[in-house]
Design a protein around this motif. Structure first.
Motif, PDB file in Angstrom:
ATOM      1  N   PHE A  79     -11.246  -0.869  -4.254  1.00  0.00           N
ATOM      2  CA  PHE A  79     -10.339  -0.423  -3.094  1.00  0.00           C
ATOM      3  C   PHE A  79      -9.028  -0.909  -2.781  1.00  0.00           C
ATOM      4  O   PHE A  79      -7.901  -0.550  -2.994  1.00  0.00           O
ATOM      5  N   THR A  82      -6.410  -1.228  -5.864  1.00  0.00           N
ATOM      6  CA  THR A  82      -5.788  -0.110  -6.019  1.00  0.00           C
ATOM      7  C   THR A  82      -4.571  -0.260  -4.922  1.00  0.00           C
ATOM      8  O   THR A  82      -3.567   0.462  -5.125  1.00  0.00           O
ATOM      9  N   LYS A  83      -4.771  -0.897  -3.849  1.00  0.00           N
ATOM     10  CA  LYS A  83      -3.776  -0.965  -2.711  1.00  0.00           C
ATOM     11  C   LYS A  83      -2.641  -2.139  -3.244  1.00  0.00           C
ATOM     12  O   LYS A  83      -1.558  -2.027  -2.727  1.00  0.00           O
TER      13      LYS A  83
END
Length: 283
Positions: A79, A82-83
């Motif tokens: 997560f 991806t940021k």
């Protein structure tokens, strides 16, 4: 599947370190992504198969909780990447993940790795919620605290260039062009994400304790250290929100949380066992 996950994590850790050194090699970044996804899938299949075979959620012993913690760490890492679009965090987090699965697979005796029937006190949905929330909070808070430790290492380093690294060179386009500012902000965000999980986990544990033993809180070492962990991270978030605490002071408090989490999760259990053994031999 545990052995396969260990091997994949080992080579993925090496790929992450190389990707920081050779950032223009796209193949290394692809190998990192494939390795994290593959390890995550192996751990998921392992936990799911134990769930099917044992007919209960696989969080009943230390071995299963360590594997679940590793799965949570890998999931959160995916997560975050991806940021941020950077491999810097993975290069820091992967060694911890590798150490956890090494301890679970190679250090714990086989008898502790086996599934066993649950005693009546553990046959509760509140237990599943409590343990899963605590593991998720531990994973999130560990990552946030690791970034605080990284902030301290870079800011206190005698190499000034480390504190002025252009964030874009590491794939960090947000916040500012300063690496330390990015690390400080992401540490705060991740700890802020993990704190509600910790709160829900402690509340669910109190409800489960009342259901099993008729008392919400008994001040045993595990509960006491869970409260200490909550207070440390509550202080961190409070200082950031109301006092505007930033930089090395905030990072020092966040780094303390890393130690407290591990004491709460593993230290208390082993201290109790060591104490019992010492009392047995002294008597």
């Amino acid at each position: 599947m545990a052995n396969a996950s260990f091997l994949v994590l080992f080579y993925t850790t090496v790929a992450y370190w190389l990707s920081i050194k050779y950032q223009r090699l796209t193949i290394l970044k692809n190998l990192c992504w494939i390795g994290v996804v593959s390890s995550n899938l192996f751990l998921f299949l392992l936990l799911f198969s134990r769930w099917i075979l044992a007919s209960y959620f696989p969080l009943s012993n230390l071995y299963e909780s360590l594997l679940f913690l590793d799965w949570c760490l890998l999931f959160i890492l995916l997560f975050i990447e991806t940021k941020t679009q950077t491999k810097l965090m993975g290069a820091i987090i992967l060694p911890i993940i590798l150490l956890i699965i090494t301890f679970a697979s190679l250090v714990l005796p086989p008898v502790m790795q086996e599934s066993s029937p649950l005693v009546p006190a553990l046959q509760s949905n509140w237990l599943m919620m409590h343990v899963s929330m605590m593991m998720l909070s531990y994973a999130t808070l560990i990552i946030g605290s690791l970034l605080s430790i990284l902030f301290l290492v870079l800011s206190l380093s005698k190499i000034p260039a480390l504190t002025r690294v252009d964030a874009k060179s590491l794939g960090l386009p947000s916040f500012s062009s300063n690496l330390l500012s990015n690390i400080d902000n992401w540490s705060y965000r991740i700890i802020g994400l993990g704190f509600p999980f910790l709160t829900v986990g402690i509340i669910a544990g109190a409800v489960w304790a009342n259901e099993a033993w008729g008392s919400y809180w008994s001040w045993d070492p595990k509960e006491t250290w869970a409260l200490i962990t909550w207070l440390v991270f509550a202080s961190y978030i409070h200082a950031r929100l109301t006092k505007g605490l930033r930089g090395t002071q905030a990072a020092a408090l966040g780094s303390l949380g890393f130690i407290v989490v591990w004491i709460c999760y593993l230290g208390v259990n082993f201290w109790v066992k060591v104490y019992i053994v010492m009392v047995f031999f002294l008597n």
